[in-house]
Motif scaffolding. Structure first.
Motif, PDB file in Angstrom:
ATOM      1  N   GLN A 184       0.992  -1.088  -0.016  1.00 43.88           N
ATOM      2  CA  GLN A 184      -0.028   0.002  -0.015  1.00 43.88           C
ATOM      3  C   GLN A 184       0.940   1.143  -0.081  1.00 43.88           C
ATOM      4  N   LEU A 185       0.778   2.204  -1.083  1.00 44.39           N
ATOM      5  CA  LEU A 185       1.579   3.267  -1.151  1.00 44.39           C
ATOM      6  C   LEU A 185       1.414   4.162   0.184  1.00 44.39           C
ATOM      7  N   GLY A 186       2.553   4.673   0.515  1.00 49.21           N
ATOM      8  CA  GLY A 186       2.505   5.485   1.692  1.00 49.21           C
ATOM      9  C   GLY A 186       2.995   4.855   3.065  1.00 49.21           C
ATOM     10  N   SER A 187       3.039   3.651   3.135  1.00 53.96           N
ATOM     11  CA  SER A 187       3.045   2.743   4.279  1.00 53.96           C
ATOM     12  C   SER A 187       4.427   3.207   5.110  1.00 53.96           C
ATOM     13  N   LEU A 208       0.876   0.617  19.450  1.00 57.65           N
ATOM     14  CA  LEU A 208      -0.791   0.498  19.484  1.00 57.65           C
ATOM     15  C   LEU A 208      -1.189   0.876  18.156  1.00 57.65           C
ATOM     16  N   LEU A 209      -0.827   1.649  17.348  1.00 59.82           N
ATOM     17  CA  LEU A 209      -1.513   2.171  16.197  1.00 59.82           C
ATOM     18  C   LEU A 209      -2.701   2.584  16.327  1.00 59.82           C
ATOM     19  N   GLN A 210      -3.052   3.346  17.259  1.00 62.37           N
ATOM     20  CA  GLN A 210      -4.405   3.756  17.304  1.00 62.37           C
ATOM     21  C   GLN A 210      -4.889   4.848  16.293  1.00 62.37           C
ATOM     22  N   ILE A 219      -3.027   7.579  13.685  1.00 59.62           N
ATOM     23  CA  ILE A 219      -3.000   7.457  12.063  1.00 59.62           C
ATOM     24  C   ILE A 219      -3.749   8.491  11.373  1.00 59.62           C
ATOM     25  N   GLU A 220      -4.872   8.805  11.906  1.00 58.52           N
ATOM     26  CA  GLU A 220      -5.553   9.971  11.307  1.00 58.52           C
ATOM     27  C   GLU A 220      -4.582  11.420  11.330  1.00 58.52           C
ATOM     28  N   ASP A 221      -4.319  11.571  12.558  1.00 58.89           N
ATOM     29  CA  ASP A 221      -3.325  12.892  12.432  1.00 58.89           C
ATOM     30  C   ASP A 221      -1.948  12.697  11.704  1.00 58.89           C
ATOM     31  N   SER A 222      -1.368  11.595  11.685  1.00 59.38           N
ATOM     32  CA  SER A 222      -0.240  11.549  10.813  1.00 59.38           C
ATOM     33  C   SER A 222      -0.395  11.544   9.474  1.00 59.38           C
ATOM     34  N   LYS A 223      -1.682  10.965   8.857  1.00 58.19           N
ATOM     35  CA  LYS A 223      -2.328  11.286   7.646  1.00 58.19           C
ATOM     36  C   LYS A 223      -2.386  12.580   7.436  1.00 58.19           C
ATOM     37  N   LEU A 224      -2.900  13.238   8.094  1.00 58.26           N
ATOM     38  CA  LEU A 224      -3.076  14.876   8.117  1.00 58.26           C
ATOM     39  C   LEU A 224      -1.854  15.475   7.859  1.00 58.26           C
ATOM     40  N   VAL A 278      -3.134   8.563   0.183  1.00 61.72           N
ATOM     41  CA  VAL A 278      -3.111   8.768   1.764  1.00 61.72           C
ATOM     42  C   VAL A 278      -4.398   8.097   2.217  1.00 61.72           C
ATOM     43  N   SER A 279      -5.504   8.581   1.726  1.00 63.31           N
ATOM     44  CA  SER A 279      -6.632   7.978   2.292  1.00 63.31           C
ATOM     45  C   SER A 279      -6.985   6.598   2.443  1.00 63.31           C
ATOM     46  N   ASN A 280      -5.958   5.826   1.767  1.00 62.62           N
ATOM     47  CA  ASN A 280      -6.290   4.328   1.767  1.00 62.62           C
ATOM     48  C   ASN A 280      -5.498   3.843   2.726  1.00 62.62           C
ATOM     49  N   LEU A 281      -4.714   4.423   3.434  1.00 63.59           N
ATOM     50  CA  LEU A 281      -3.722   3.830   4.585  1.00 63.59           C
ATOM     51  C   LEU A 281      -4.612   3.775   5.703  1.00 63.59           C
ATOM     52  N   ASN A 282      -4.271   2.693   6.553  1.00 62.42           N
ATOM     53  CA  ASN A 282      -5.117   2.304   7.863  1.00 62.42           C
ATOM     54  C   ASN A 282      -4.009   1.655   8.847  1.00 62.42           C
ATOM     55  N   ALA A 283      -4.600   1.313  10.042  1.00 62.05           N
ATOM     56  CA  ALA A 283      -4.026   0.400  10.838  1.00 62.05           C
ATOM     57  C   ALA A 283      -3.790  -1.153  10.456  1.00 62.05           C
ATOM     58  N   SER A 284      -4.768  -1.316   9.859  1.00 62.20           N
ATOM     59  CA  SER A 284      -4.480  -2.891   9.275  1.00 62.20           C
ATOM     60  C   SER A 284      -3.341  -3.027   8.181  1.00 62.20           C
ATOM     61  N   SER A 285      -3.230  -1.977   7.297  1.00 62.58           N
ATOM     62  CA  SER A 285      -2.286  -2.076   6.015  1.00 62.58           C
ATOM     63  C   SER A 285      -0.990  -1.793   6.736  1.00 62.58           C
TER      64      SER A 285
END
Length: 546
Positions: free
Chosen positions: A154-157, A224-226, A230-235, A276-283
């Protein structure tokens, strides 16, 4: 004396400026100060009669520099100080208080008994430990891993992982708490990622190194990858994407042009906004699980300024239980050359152009000659103060920046990877001169394959390269990173004597042969700027090299 009276005594020809001021800078001032310029010869010599003071030598207190001119009485000094105290507070409390003696938590300097050497140990599970003593009060410890943006599904990991470093763990609720602990431990944290490797590092007072290693273990193996983190880091990634400087875009474009986005080395390291929007804790967990948590052979624990046995014991405690369960995600990329342009608004209105050729990677014999050639070409910006130490006798300074008025910058670059690398020249000019810039870059690359460089240029380049490398290695942090990356890449660390000997062994013929081999494959061309339409098509640029 009032301001008007002062002004009346200043000759009109003298330069005068008004400056703004704050209560902190001038606590007793009621009006802005006036700055005047004059020559010493025009000033009248005045004799100041010292007033009566309380000590025998005419000074109030040798330890107190207040009122060195001795023009105030004791009562006036006390009055001024009381007024200053209303605005100024210099008293520090708690852990930030400055005392007469060093704090007890600051360790004593160690006695250097032996010449420091790099030591390497491999744990049973494949984790490698490398260290070198510096006999200092602070040590740099960290974890380097064989994972980067080339390993992403996943791009951006990798980019997100860098921003998620030193955040919440089972023991620490968030990054704020971690930074508070680091402040108490006398430490600071760093993290970065590249296409092939990632790094987590702590620079910390020696007595607290065990606490630091436990923190490193938690941030690398137990994050913990809360979701909110993750949303703050994506921002933050989105803000970075909007503020990325053109030079970074140019580097990305060169990678895409050289290898293509369908190969690992052609993937963008910095995630595009739409990814960026495709990144999440699972990936992110999947990325870490495959490339780090189940791949101890791809981990190096490094330390500068720490005993080797101590570091090995901590590595066994925190990383010795990992088991090798996955294989390397490395898939070789094949160089094909090409062109990639990226149109984006720039502050200076310049168009950046880069042209590169393929050379070998980290394990190739091209590595050292490539670095010498990059130093020989040198370059930089057309606006740069300094002399020979700034590289202003390098070829690109003398033959490009000093010759072409429209050239705003010209600089040699190298990009080395596991299986391949690039060497070339990048520069910037106004958009309507981008064709001329590309032509000049091409001419200088072609000349290297035809004419031998001069003895003077070669000797200067070799000396500059050795000086740059050895000077940087005097830094503890650079030493830490150099040891870790060399062991991660080669499984060993090359000594300074061997490294400088390889640099000295490079000849003029080696540099020409390097470029002759590089020209056997098509070039890579990239451009970034407000207007890239003036850049010639790839077919024309490719034709220049034939």
């Amino acid at each position: 004396m009032t301001i008007k009276q002062i002004i009346s005594h200043i000759p009109k020809q003298h330069f005068r400026r008004w400056f703004s001021f704050s209560r902190y800078q001038y606590p007793l001032a009621t009006e802005p100060p006036i700055i005047t310029k004059t020559t010493a010869a025009k000033q009248e010599v005045k004799t100041t009669v010292p007033v009566a003071t309380t000590d025998k030598e005419g000074l109030r207190d040798p330890k107190d520099p207040f009122d060195d001119s001795r023009s105030l009485s004791d009562l006036e000094v006390d009055s001024i100080r009381k007024m200053q105290n209303k605005f100024l507070t210099t008293e520090l409390k708690g852990s930030t208080a400055i005392g007469l003696k060093p704090p007890p938590e600051i360790p004593q300097l160690m006695e250097a008994n032996t010449i420091p050497e790099t030591q390497i140990t491999t744990l049973e599970n494949g984790v490698r430990v490398v260290s070198q003593e510096t006999y200092g009060q602070v040590c740099s410890i960290g974890v380097l891993a064989d994972l980067g943006s080339r390993n992403e599904h996943q791009l951006g990991s990798a980019h997100l992982l860098e921003l998620m470093a030193f955040q919440s763990t089972p023991q620490y609720r968030d990054s704020v708490e971690i930074q508070q602990h680091l402040q108490d431990w006398g430490g600071t944290s760093f993290a970065n990622s590249s296409r092939e490797q990632s790094l987590w590092c702590l620079d910390i007072l020696r007595p607290n190194v065990e606490k630091g290693m436990d923190l490193l273990k938690q941030t690398t193996l137990e994050p913990l990858l809360q979701d909110w983190e993750i949303e703050d880091s994506k921002l933050a990634m989105q803000y970075q994407a909007m503020e990325t400087i053109p030079e970074i875009h140019l580097g990305e474009a060169l990678q895409v042009g050289a290898y293509g986005m369908d190969q690992q080395l052609g993937k963008p390291h910095f995630a595009p906004l739409d990814a960026v929007s495709n990144l999440n804790a699972s990936s992110l967990r999947e990325f870490l699980d495959i490339n780090l948590w189940k791949n101890p052979k791809g981990i190096v624990i490094a330390g500068a300024g720490i005993g080797h046995d101590e570091l090995v014991d901590m590595a066994k405690l925190h990383y010795g239980s990992l088991k090798q369960e996955t294989k390397s995600q490395y898939i070789p990329s094949t160089y094909h050359g090409g062109m990639h342009t990226f149109e984006t608004a720039t502050i200076d209105g310049m168009t950046r152009v880069g042209i590169g050729l393929e050379v070998g990677g980290w394990h190739s014999d091209d590595l050292v000659p490539g670095c010498v050639l990059q130093t020989l070409l040198g370059g930089g910006s057309s606006f740069s103060a300094g002399g020979p130490g700034k590289g202003m006798y390098s070829r690109l300074y003398r033959q490009v920046l000093n010759r072409y008025y429209w050239a705003d910058a010209a600089e040699a670059f190298t990009m080395f990877h596991h299986e391949s690398g690039l060497i070339g020249i990048s520069g910037s000019s106004k958009g309507d001169k981008s064709r001329d810039l590309a032509r000049v870059i091409t001419e200088h690359l072609l000349r290297l394959a035809v004419d031998l460089v001069s003895d003077e240029e070669l000797e200067r380049a070799r000396n500059m390269l050795k000086n740059n490398v050895l000077t940087q290695l005097e830094s503890r942090l650079v030493l830490f990173e150099d040891m870790g990356r060399q062991v991660l890449t080669y499984g060993r660390r090359e000594g300074n004597a061997d490294m400088t000997a390889k640099i000295d062994a490079v000849t003029k013929e080696d540099l020409r042969e390097l470029m002759i081999r590089a020209l056997k494959k098509p070039p890579t061309c990239a451009a970034v700027g407000d207007d890239v339409s003036k850049l010639p098509p790839y077919s024309e640029v490719n034709g220049w090299f034939k």
